[in-house]
Write a protein that holds these residues in place. Structure first.
Motif, PDB file in Angstrom:
ATOM      1  N   LEU A   1     -18.636 -42.876 -32.982  1.00  0.00           N
ATOM      2  CA  LEU A   1     -18.338 -41.547 -33.532  1.00  0.00           C
ATOM      3  C   LEU A   1     -18.914 -41.385 -34.936  1.00  0.00           C
ATOM      4  CD1 LEU A   1     -14.667 -40.889 -32.315  1.00  0.00           C
ATOM      5  CD2 LEU A   1     -16.802 -40.062 -31.332  1.00  0.00           C
TER       6      LEU A   1
ATOM      7  N   LEU B   1     -12.613 -40.740 -23.742  1.00  0.00           N
ATOM      8  CA  LEU B   1     -13.221 -39.801 -24.695  1.00  0.00           C
ATOM      9  C   LEU B   1     -14.744 -39.824 -24.568  1.00  0.00           C
ATOM     10  CD1 LEU B   1     -13.020 -37.795 -27.063  1.00  0.00           C
ATOM     11  CD2 LEU B   1     -13.062 -39.762 -28.618  1.00  0.00           C
TER      12      LEU B   1
ATOM     13  N   LEU C   1     -22.480 -40.703 -34.635  1.00  0.00           N
ATOM     14  CA  LEU C   1     -22.684 -39.365 -34.081  1.00  0.00           C
ATOM     15  C   LEU C   1     -22.512 -38.278 -35.140  1.00  0.00           C
ATOM     16  CD1 LEU C   1     -23.060 -38.100 -31.217  1.00  0.00           C
ATOM     17  CD2 LEU C   1     -20.577 -37.892 -31.112  1.00  0.00           C
ATOM     18  N   LEU C   2     -21.500 -38.466 -35.993  1.00  0.00           N
ATOM     19  CA  LEU C   2     -21.123 -37.378 -36.902  1.00  0.00           C
ATOM     20  C   LEU C   2     -21.714 -37.465 -38.301  1.00  0.00           C
ATOM     21  CD1 LEU C   2     -17.411 -37.033 -35.795  1.00  0.00           C
ATOM     22  CD2 LEU C   2     -19.161 -35.278 -35.523  1.00  0.00           C
TER      23      LEU C   2
ATOM     24  N   LEU D   1     -23.448 -35.262 -24.157  1.00  0.00           N
ATOM     25  CA  LEU D   1     -23.856 -36.284 -25.127  1.00  0.00           C
ATOM     26  C   LEU D   1     -24.287 -37.545 -24.380  1.00  0.00           C
ATOM     27  CD1 LEU D   1     -21.115 -35.959 -27.883  1.00  0.00           C
ATOM     28  CD2 LEU D   1     -23.198 -34.642 -27.573  1.00  0.00           C
TER      29      LEU D   1
ATOM     30  N   LYS E   1     -19.845 -36.034 -20.387  1.00  0.00           N
ATOM     31  CA  LYS E   1     -19.816 -34.954 -19.398  1.00  0.00           C
ATOM     32  C   LYS E   1     -20.292 -33.652 -20.044  1.00  0.00           C
ATOM     33  CE  LYS E   1     -15.910 -34.086 -17.192  1.00  0.00           C
ATOM     34  NZ  LYS E   1     -14.627 -34.331 -16.496  1.00  0.00           N
ATOM     35  N   TYR E   2     -19.999 -33.530 -21.337  1.00  0.00           N
ATOM     36  CA  TYR E   2     -20.400 -32.335 -22.081  1.00  0.00           C
ATOM     37  C   TYR E   2     -21.890 -32.357 -22.404  1.00  0.00           C
ATOM     38  CZ  TYR E   2     -20.238 -28.669 -25.595  1.00  0.00           C
ATOM     39  OH  TYR E   2     -20.452 -27.526 -26.297  1.00  0.00           O
TER      40      TYR E   2
ATOM     41  N   GLU F   1     -15.739 -38.093 -21.402  1.00  0.00           N
ATOM     42  CA  GLU F   1     -15.617 -36.638 -21.536  1.00  0.00           C
ATOM     43  C   GLU F   1     -16.761 -36.055 -22.364  1.00  0.00           C
ATOM     44  OE1 GLU F   1     -13.622 -34.303 -20.284  1.00  0.00           O
ATOM     45  OE2 GLU F   1     -12.709 -35.784 -18.954  1.00  0.00           O
ATOM     46  N   LEU F   2     -17.097 -36.730 -23.449  1.00  0.00           N
ATOM     47  CA  LEU F   2     -18.180 -36.231 -24.304  1.00  0.00           C
ATOM     48  C   LEU F   2     -19.517 -36.300 -23.574  1.00  0.00           C
ATOM     49  CD1 LEU F   2     -17.111 -37.733 -27.757  1.00  0.00           C
ATOM     50  CD2 LEU F   2     -17.126 -35.320 -27.120  1.00  0.00           C
TER      51      LEU F   2
END
Ligand SMILES: Nc1ncnc2c1ncn2[C@@H]1O[C@H](COP(=O)(O)OP(=O)(O)OP(=O)(O)O)[C@@H](O)[C@H]1O
Ligand SMILES: Nc1ncnc2c1ncn2[C@@H]1O[C@H](COP(=O)(O)OP(=O)(O)O)[C@@H](O)[C@H]1O
Ligand SMILES: [Mg+2]
Ligand SMILES: [Mg+2]
Lengths: 287, 277
Positions: free
Chosen positions: B272, B247, B275-276, B256, B253-254, B250-251
């Protein structure tokens, strides 16, 4: 219509001895044609015993099994046909391997179906490739293969019969991650293109979450529930108390929920988790 | 810590074959270490494992167990007493017709006193959650249950090192967790050296060290955090990373910028939350 149906199916091992064990206890179930079903349950919950009834390998102690609406035990001479329609990959593939070359082993099922030599050859080569076995392995003895390679041979052997119902008993145990993904993707492809029904018994909640649209949960010889994947993984506590688990990513979102960060939908795959987090970050104006 | 096991320029090929299955392997295991061995199917993990208690002998190079050369025929017994093996397929390991006899089998052969045998067998069966089944016949057990009995048989021997070749491959999640807990305890409480071959990345993440093999060679040998941060290289050799690491990858790669050394649930949650919130 249901392709597989059981009515009060019960199976007792070693009946009348001190080791008597009811492994499947009054199971009534209907599996729709074309479904991709994940079957989960603790060790000894009766998964293997149940699915061995679906191709007539075990005969119920009581109760009935219907394939395409027909009682499979109504006419014993037809059991052979049931075995061609319902392909079963055993939990221990070693037991299914007995020919002296990998090629012959994969060809065994199709040969029994009395297909032409040409058709058999095509199927053997196609399925070998699709489970990740290379050409040079086809002439090897199955006994000289590594554990994971043997397992691929067993899976290829059943897939080569192109059954209408494909049942796999923990097919990915012992496979490396790439092999696991490759075989499950092949099964998923086979499922989508042929519209066949798939039953996947697995201890990998991650795999079940990724591929199954419905999950059958067995617990102590009984059906605990049979429901959509998201519905099943919502019941984290019950699932854990049965000796199972939810995928790691779902556990993360459960911890987040307990810490006050919750979302409307159930997260049980990495792909979905990624989408959700990006959506949430956008919503919060952080990206 | 001293080296308990060591391979020096180890080469191996099976009889009648011409390809080397193990190529110039130089690794050592310290007493008390817990190491995971990862690698694609057929890369040579089981072959390597079998060198550690002299089931297989090197075609080239040397393997030492506690200083003993495994080629020394007179010391085979000493080697096997030091290194216990749990194999992939429990059926090949179960010999007796009753579970507790099976667990006691090797102890009896070693001439251990019967009250000591009783104690160790009960303890081992409890440790793997199979105590209730002690009077059952092994063939009546399902796959996962058999595997746990096989592990109990080895645990009862109290060897200095246990090599486990995919011991959890057939277990349900609870059984898997129990075995991991048991193995970790044997390592931390008794200092038993553990070598764990597995295809479960989450299990490897719990070890102190990971060895990654690829086509008969050692590709990586490092801590789980270092190994799992190399996501692309691992995927290229047929492996994977824990879902939480995936995860994060992947994030990132986007776009972050999360810590690439996240390998467990708590670390992922913390990241997380930060982050949120
Ligand atoms: N008895 C044997 N004779 C000949 N070749 C063998 C034999 N056993 C294994 N091999 C070959 O040696 C290689 C390594 O096999 P090994 O069993 O060590 O792999 P592995 O890494 O344990 O794989 P897996 O993850 O599937 O268990 C494979 O290419 C395999 O085909
Ligand atoms: N051949 C057998 N003889 C007697 N009992 C068996 C046999 N096979 C399985 N059992 C018992 O039946 C129960 C269900 O086993 P199984 O169907 O293999 O479960 P699962 O596949 O869910 O692990 C277990 O308690 C097991 O011990
Ligand atoms: Mg089973
Ligand atoms: Mg192996």
């Amino acid at each position: 219509m249901a392709i597989l149906k059981t009515e009060e199916l019960t199976y007792v091992y070693s009946q009348g001895t001190p080791f008597e064990k009811t492994a499947v206890d009054h199971v009534s179930l209907e599996i729709e044609k074309g479904e991709f079903v994940g079957v989960i349950g603790h060790t000894g919950s009766g998964k293997s015993t149940l699915i061995q009834h679906f191709n007539g390998l075990l005969k119920p102690t009581s109760g009935k099994i219907y394939l395409d609406g027909e009682d499979i035990w109504a006419d014993k001479t037809k059991i052979r046909q049931v075995r061609f329609k319902v392909g079963l990959v055993f939990q221990y593939p070693e037991y299914q391997i007995f020919e002296d070359t990998v090629y012959k082993d994969i060809a065994f099922g199709p040969k029994n179906m009395k297909l032409s030599e040409n058709e058999i050859d095509g199927r053997v080569r196609r399925t070998a490739v699709s489970v990740g076995l290379t050409e040079d392995i086809l002439n090897k003895s199955p006994f000289e293969l590594s554990g994971g390679q043997k397992r691929r041979v067993a899976i290829a052997g059943v897939m080569a019969m192109e059954p209408e119902v494909l049942i796999l008993d923990e097919p990915t145990a012992g496979l490396d991650p790439k092999g696991r993904d490759m075989i499950l993707s092949q099964i998923s492809h086979y499922h989508k293109t042929t519209g066949c029904t798939v039953l996947l018994v697995s201890h990998s909640m991650e795999d079940v979450a990724k591929f199954a649209s419905k999950i059958l949960v067995m617990n102590d010889s009984k059906v605990f529930c049979y429901d959509k994947t998201a519905e099943v993984f919502k019941r984290t506590e019950e699932i854990s108390s049965m000796g199972l688990s939810v995928p790691q990513i779902a556990r993360v979102f459960n911890i987040l929920k307990n810490k006050g960060l919750s979302f409307d939908e159930e997260v049980y795959t990495v792909k979905y988790a990624k989408e959700l987090i990006i959506r949430e970050l956008k919503k919060r104006g952080k990206i | 810590m001293e080296n308990f096991a060591e391979s020096v320029n180890l080469d191996f090929k099976y009889d009648g074959e011409d390809v080397l299955v193990l190529k110039d392997i130089n690794i050592s295991f310290k007493q008390g270490e817990m190491t995971a061995v990862l690698g694609h199917n057929g890369c040579g993990k089981s072959t390597l494992a079998k060198h550690l208690n002299a089931i297989l002998l090197p075609s080239g190079g040397t393997v030492y167990i506690d200083g003993i050369d495994t080629k020394d025929e007179n010391r085979i017994y000493d080697i096997r007493q030091r290194v216990g093996m749990v194999f992939q397929n429990p059926d090949n390991q179960i010999v007796a017709t009753i579970v507790e006899e099976d667990v006691a089998f090797a102890l009896e052969n070693l001439g251990v006193q019967s009250d000591e045998i009783r104690r160790r067998v009960d303890e081992a069966l409890k440790a793997v959650g199979m105590y209730e089944y002690r009077m059952h016949a092994p063939h009546q057990l399902s796959g996962g249950q058999k595997q746990r009995v096989a592990i109990a048989g080895i645990i009862a021997m109290r060897p200095r090192c246990i090599v486990l070749d995919e011991p959890t491959a057939m277990l349900d999640p609870k059984g898997r967790a129990e075995v991991m807990k048991t193995v970790k305890e044997l390592n931390s409480k008794y200092g038993i050296t553990i070598i764990l071959i597995t295809h479960y990345m989450e299990e490897a993440a719990q070890c102190g060290r990971i060895i990654v093999m690829d086509r008969g060679k050692v590709l990586m040998d490092n801590s789980p955090k270092q190994v799992f941060s190399r996501v692309e290289e691992l995927k290229a050799v047929g492996l994977d990373v824990p879902q939480v690491t995936e995860l994060v990858y992947e994030l990132n790669k986007y776009g972050l910028k999360l810590d690439t050394h996240i390998i467990n649930e708590n670390e992922c949650c913390d990241a997380l939350l930060k982050l949120l919130s």
